[in-house]
Structures are given as C-alpha cells and as structure tokens.
Motif scaffolding. Sequence first.
Motif, mmCIF file in Angstrom:
data_model
loop_
_atom_site.group_PDB
_atom_site.id
_atom_site.type_symbol
_atom_site.label_atom_id
_atom_site.label_comp_id
_atom_site.label_asym_id
_atom_site.label_seq_id
_atom_site.Cartn_x
_atom_site.Cartn_y
_atom_site.Cartn_z
ATOM 1 N N ARG A 73 0.865 -1.187 0.000
ATOM 2 C CA ARG A 73 0.000 0.000 0.000
ATOM 3 C C ARG A 73 0.898 1.232 0.000
ATOM 4 O O ARG A 73 1.875 1.285 0.747
ATOM 5 N N GLU A 74 0.564 2.242 -0.795
ATOM 6 C CA GLU A 74 1.469 3.397 -0.892
ATOM 7 C C GLU A 74 1.507 4.216 0.389
ATOM 8 O O GLU A 74 2.572 4.628 0.825
ATOM 9 N N ASN A 75 0.425 4.514 1.028
ATOM 10 C CA ASN A 75 0.329 5.048 2.390
ATOM 11 C C ASN A 75 1.484 5.968 2.794
ATOM 12 O O ASN A 75 2.223 5.691 3.735
ATOM 13 N N GLY A 76 1.655 7.053 2.062
ATOM 14 C CA GLY A 76 2.689 8.028 2.409
ATOM 15 C C GLY A 76 3.969 7.908 1.619
ATOM 16 O O GLY A 76 4.839 8.783 1.702
ATOM 17 N N LEU A 77 4.114 6.823 0.866
ATOM 18 C CA LEU A 77 5.304 6.676 0.033
ATOM 19 C C LEU A 77 5.288 7.709 -1.084
ATOM 20 O O LEU A 77 4.244 7.973 -1.695
ATOM 21 N N ILE A 78 6.458 8.291 -1.382
ATOM 22 C CA ILE A 78 6.519 9.202 -2.531
ATOM 23 C C ILE A 78 7.555 8.749 -3.556
ATOM 24 O O ILE A 78 7.517 9.194 -4.712
ATOM 25 N N ALA A 79 8.476 7.865 -3.172
ATOM 26 C CA ALA A 79 9.488 7.362 -4.103
ATOM 27 C C ALA A 79 10.281 6.277 -3.390
ATOM 28 O O ALA A 79 10.046 5.976 -2.216
ATOM 29 N N ALA A 80 11.221 5.695 -4.111
ATOM 30 C CA ALA A 80 12.139 4.724 -3.515
ATOM 31 C C ALA A 80 13.428 4.728 -4.309
ATOM 32 O O ALA A 80 13.445 5.060 -5.511
#
Length: 377
Positions: free
Chosen positions: A128-135
């Motif tokens: 779930r992306e839940n606050g992720l913006i990149a990696a």
Amino acid sequence: MKANVVIIGGGITGISIAYWLVKMGIKDIIVFEESYLGSGSTFKCATGIRASFTTEEHIVLMKYSIDLWKKLSEEHGFPYLRGGYLWLLTSEEQVKRFEKIREYQNSLGVPTRLISVEEIKRIVPSIRENGLIAALHDPLAGKACPFEALHSLAGYIKAHGGKIYTNTKVDEMIVSHGEVKGVKVSNGIVESSTVVIAAGYKSREVASTAGLDLPLHNLPRHIIITESYNRLFDPLLINVATGDYIVQTFDGGFIMGVNLTEEHDIPLTPRMECLNKAVKIWVKYFPWLTRVHVLRYWMGYYVMSPDHHPILGPVDEIKGLYLAVGFSGHGFMMAPIVGKVLAEWIITGKPSVKQAENLTLKRIEEGRLIHETAVFG
C-alpha cells in the motif's frame, strides 16, 4: 600441533577466509569456533547483500562480492537471488538526499535509480502506498541463505584438507617479540606464524590476549521471523525514516529487523516493544501482517567500528596477525570478497582490490576515518 594459518572464528567471514586459502593452495589451515559454526552473527543476519553504500571502499568491495556470491552459489549450489533492495522514501528531504547518493553510486557503477510509487507497486504488488513518494531501487542487490552458504563452504574446506574445530575456544594468542607464534586452546597449543581474528563480537576479547585493544563495540540488534507464506516479493525493503527492514526468506518467512535504540556492549536482552514497533511500521504498507504468526524473535550484535567500515588486513605492531573484524552489520554480504582479499594478503602480502588497503587498523590509529552513512537495522 602446527598449522600454516589459524583462523579464530567459524562464522561466514572466518570460513570464507579459510575457503579462499584452500582454493589458493595453502595446506594445514585450522579454523577454531568456540560454539557451532555460524553461532555468532551469521545465522542471525537478515540475508541481504548490496553495493548501495556511500563510500568508495564499500561500493567497490561489494561489487566484487556480489559477483563472487553468484559464482559461489552456482559452484556450491546454495540459494542466492538478485531480488534487489528498495529504500522507501516518505519525504522530499529524503528524496533529495538519496538523489545525491544515487549519483555517487552510479558514478562507481552501481545502477541504482529513484523510482515512482507506480514502479514500487510493480516490483512489490502487495504494498500500500500510504505516504510513500518514491524509492531508491538497487537491482544489483539480493540475498543468500546463510545456513546453506556457510555449510557449503565449510564442506569444501574439509574435503580439501582444511580442519574445522567447533566447541573449541581460543583462550590466548601467543605473541613473542612482536610476532605471532600460535594460539592456546583448551587441549593444548597450536603453533602458527599466521593467525587471523575473525571472531565477530568476541574479536575485541580475543585481540586483548595479544595486548591489542581493538576499537570495536557490540551493538544489540533485534529480529523477528514469521511463519512461511507464498512468495509475495523478492526485494529487501528498508523504511528510511525508521531504519527498519523487511525481507521474505527463500522458505517464505518474513524477517523484520527492528531498529531499537540500544547501548553498546550490554548483554542481549529481549524487549517486547520490538514486536509492537515491527507491526506498527509495516502494517500500514502490508495490512495482512496483522494476521501473520510470528515464529521466533532473536537478538544478535552489530560489531561497530568507529567509521562503520570493517578493519581488515595485517596489524603493523604484531607480525603475522591479521584482522577481519568490525563489519558494522555488513559481514555476511562482504564475506566472499573479504575472504579472498585476506587470503591474498596472507599469501602475497597485497590484496587484489586496492580499496581494501584503506581499511587496515592503521587508518583508525592515524585518525583517517572513512564514514559510512548507509547503515540500518
């Protein structure tokens, strides 16, 4: 008893050194392990292997090590997979910092790149992306099975004339007039003009018997593992904000490393907040973790050096004494190349990878520290 080389420590580092010495034709090698093989940090590690570091020394050595992991796994048949690493980023500040890190890694041949949330979800469909913006994605990284890797190499050593003694503690190193003469074990003395300390969290204690005070400190670390489940993702995932990680093993269990604040050089003491923190961090990305059964919780040490790099090679003050210590959490992944360069140092007096020469004890004694910042777990 006599030996050409005595290695103190039967973890992956000591076994790798012995393996390469045998490969290079050295006879009469003895490895002493005071417990069972892998009983220190090796069998407590997270299985990860990467070159996505922040110094030339770590990056160059790990690129060689990654190549060797592949060759060794093919030759000896233990599980190894280049499933990658994902450094999960949740703020613009993290993105800017890792963009600079990426540029440096790329300049040294590590193909890391910043990827979008959409790309993250293609690599890890269940997230779930839940606050992720990149990696930051490191496709060169991977994992190996520490149990099968260590025992495969140990089997090769014994099949080619090397000796491994478990449940045998080295009580003292014998040094006379600035030269190594051998070691004292419970059942006698073993004469040798070459001794390698690769004893993990016991290395400082072992070195002290030769009058050497190594600048090492043991930092407790916490890991849990779940029951086995179907394959969900291959990369090791790092939560950059907290320093925690999760990876699925070859057998299907999920290993979670929990970054709790600890003091150095204290006994390993279980802390129940470890479980709470692991769930709190990862359930927002993987809600199904609330239904997963935890099988085991264990602790081990990161053996920390002052600059988070290993201390390798000969000790100037004591002829015939070599070190492979202080890996600061990276000993498993570095083992193939460390074994090779230590064997070269012993046989020829010089390692084939010049960056290894920057990591001797002398750098610390002279204040030439090389700081690594990509340490987690």
